[in-house]
Write a protein that holds these residues in place. Structure first.
Motif, mmCIF file in Angstrom:
data_model
loop_
_atom_site.group_PDB
_atom_site.id
_atom_site.type_symbol
_atom_site.label_atom_id
_atom_site.label_comp_id
_atom_site.label_asym_id
_atom_site.label_seq_id
_atom_site.Cartn_x
_atom_site.Cartn_y
_atom_site.Cartn_z
ATOM 1 N N UNK A 107 29.111 19.634 -26.870
ATOM 2 C CA UNK A 107 27.859 19.279 -27.542
ATOM 3 C C UNK A 107 27.740 20.063 -28.836
ATOM 4 N N UNK A 108 27.084 19.437 -29.796
ATOM 5 C CA UNK A 108 26.884 20.027 -31.112
ATOM 6 C C UNK A 108 25.405 20.348 -31.311
ATOM 7 N N UNK A 117 32.788 8.548 -25.612
ATOM 8 C CA UNK A 117 34.235 8.354 -25.771
ATOM 9 C C UNK A 117 34.709 7.536 -24.571
ATOM 10 N N UNK A 118 35.036 6.269 -24.826
ATOM 11 C CA UNK A 118 35.456 5.347 -23.770
ATOM 12 C C UNK A 118 36.898 4.941 -24.047
ATOM 13 N N UNK A 148 25.388 15.294 -27.603
ATOM 14 C CA UNK A 148 26.285 15.461 -26.467
ATOM 15 C C UNK A 148 27.403 14.421 -26.522
ATOM 16 N N UNK A 149 28.637 14.914 -26.544
ATOM 17 C CA UNK A 149 29.813 14.033 -26.518
ATOM 18 C C UNK A 149 30.194 13.820 -25.058
ATOM 19 N N UNK A 150 30.164 12.562 -24.629
ATOM 20 C CA UNK A 150 30.398 12.227 -23.228
ATOM 21 C C UNK A 150 31.669 11.394 -23.075
ATOM 22 N N UNK A 151 32.373 11.594 -21.971
ATOM 23 C CA UNK A 151 33.521 10.759 -21.647
ATOM 24 C C UNK A 151 33.092 9.755 -20.586
ATOM 25 N N UNK A 152 33.374 8.480 -20.858
ATOM 26 C CA UNK A 152 32.989 7.403 -19.957
ATOM 27 C C UNK A 152 34.222 6.598 -19.549
ATOM 28 N N UNK A 153 34.157 6.011 -18.358
ATOM 29 C CA UNK A 153 35.227 5.170 -17.852
ATOM 30 C C UNK A 153 34.785 3.708 -17.967
ATOM 31 N N UNK A 154 35.582 2.828 -18.624
ATOM 32 C CA UNK A 154 35.173 1.426 -18.759
ATOM 33 C C UNK A 154 35.275 0.660 -17.445
ATOM 34 N N UNK A 155 34.301 -0.188 -17.197
ATOM 35 C CA UNK A 155 34.293 -1.033 -16.012
ATOM 36 C C UNK A 155 34.464 -2.512 -16.370
ATOM 37 N N UNK A 156 34.457 -2.810 -17.667
ATOM 38 C CA UNK A 156 34.683 -4.177 -18.140
ATOM 39 C C UNK A 156 35.455 -4.107 -19.451
#
Length: 353
Positions: free
Chosen positions: A247-248, A186-187, A262-270
């Motif tokens: 996570x499911x 999830x970005x 695994x549902x992950x949260x990410x921070x965009x860098x571009x």
């Protein structure tokens, strides 16, 4: 010296008897070889063990009956004979044996004889399980191993792993890996836009769905690295891992294997998207409210709950799991432990109500 004359069931050893299924003259050399094995394995704190002694006497008795001698052949020759016919291996931590795949005989007949002798030798030494890795170029040895009681454990592109439990009692060898591991990323950017993709290959039910980037974790890959990699491969966007938010766990997803997602949260860098045209039909930044209102999201309890969790995390009403690198004294290796501690202050990066 030819060893192929020994059938897979030619010798049966019990507490008092030895049964021969072929003419005794064929087994004189083999019995002498067993004598050497028992002599080398008979030493204990109290001298010769009862088991080894009884088998030693048993071999002497039958070698005398078969050859008409008292078994006076050179022990040095016998030991050398046995050593030359036991497969190269090493002991594992659980009283098992791991066969060296680099030194396997190329001839199936030679391999059959060596495997049979080796199993007998390992049983005498009290070993429990045998791990036999057969490289792709030695695939002709698979039927031989099956005939000798080995079973498939798992396979990779370059080999098949086979096992056999040779101890009394139930088999305690671990089963093959039971799970696939996947990630979804999830970005979301500063404009409250979610990075979404449409896949080229999907089930009919998911046609037209804009979804978060997903994929499988590679062998020996960390979850957080896999999440970042999948986003980069599918969309070209550089990201930074923030947290695992959920996570499911599902059963029998693919080839009767379970699945951890695994549902992950990410921070965009571009921001510039470059679509992977092999797997991805399209990718874009989509307003969060538009993403949430998709019928396929609203109509699926799992999708809907995942998005609700991600939105709650954005509002600091939910705390996910961040990654921490720790070393355990049990194996001396760095491992990833995912956890979060919520502090009772306003500066905490992750707050709850």
């Amino acid at each position: 010296m030819e060893l192929t004359m020994f059938g897979s069931k030619s010798v049966y050893s019990g507490s008092d008897t030895m049964l021969l299924s072929k003419p005794p003259c064929l087994y004189s050399t083999y019995l002498l070889s067993l004598k050497g094995i028992f002599q080398r394995d008979s030493h204990s704190r109290n001298g010769t063990s009862a088991l080894a002694a009884s088998k030693h006497d048993l071999v002497d008795t039958y070698s005398y009956r078969i050859n008409g001698t008292n078994g006076s052949s050179s022990n040095l020759f016998i030991d050398k004979f046995v050593n030359n016919n036991v497969l190269d291996s090493f002991d594992d931590e659980y009283e098992g044996v791991v066969v060296n795949p680099e030194t396997l005989p190329s001839n199936p007949n030679v391999f059959a004889s060596a495997l049979r002798s080796s199993v007998f030798h390992w049983k005498v030494k009290g070993k429990k399980g045998v791990w036999l890795k057969l490289p792709l170029e030695r695939s002709d040895l698979v039927p031989v191993a099956v005939k000798e009681g080995f079973e498939y454990h798992h396979a990779e592109k370059s080999y098949v792993m086979m096992t056999r439990w040779i101890s009394d009692g139930p088999c305690l060898l671990p089963s093959n890996a039971s799970h696939h591991v996947g990630v979804g990323s999830f970005v979301i950017n500063d404009n409250d836009e979610v990075l979404v993709v449409q896949e080229k290959h999907c089930t009919p039910d998911l046609l037209g769905l804009w979804k978060i980037p997903t994929g499988f974790i590679h062998e020996s890959e960390e979850i957080y690295n896999g999440a970042v990699r999948e986003v980069k491969e599918e969309t070209g966007i550089e990201t930074e891992f923030v947290e695992v938010v959920a996570f499911r766990h599902a059963q029998e997803v693919s080839f009767e294997k379970s699945d951890l997602f695994f549902v992950c949260m990410l921070r965009p860098l571009s921001t510039q998207i470059m679509v992977d045209d092999i797997e991805i039909q399209a990718a874009k930044w989509m307003p969060l409210d538009e993403f949430v209102k998709q019928p396929l999201i609203q109509g699926d309890n799992m999708f809907k709950k995942i998005i609700e969790i991600c939105i709650a995390r954005l509002g600091k009403r939910y705390c996910g799991l961040s990654v921490h690198q720790l070393v355990s004294r049990f194996d001396g290796k760095i491992s990833s432990l995912y956890f979060n501690i919520v502090e009772d202050d306003n500066d905490s990066a992750c707050q709850t109500n």
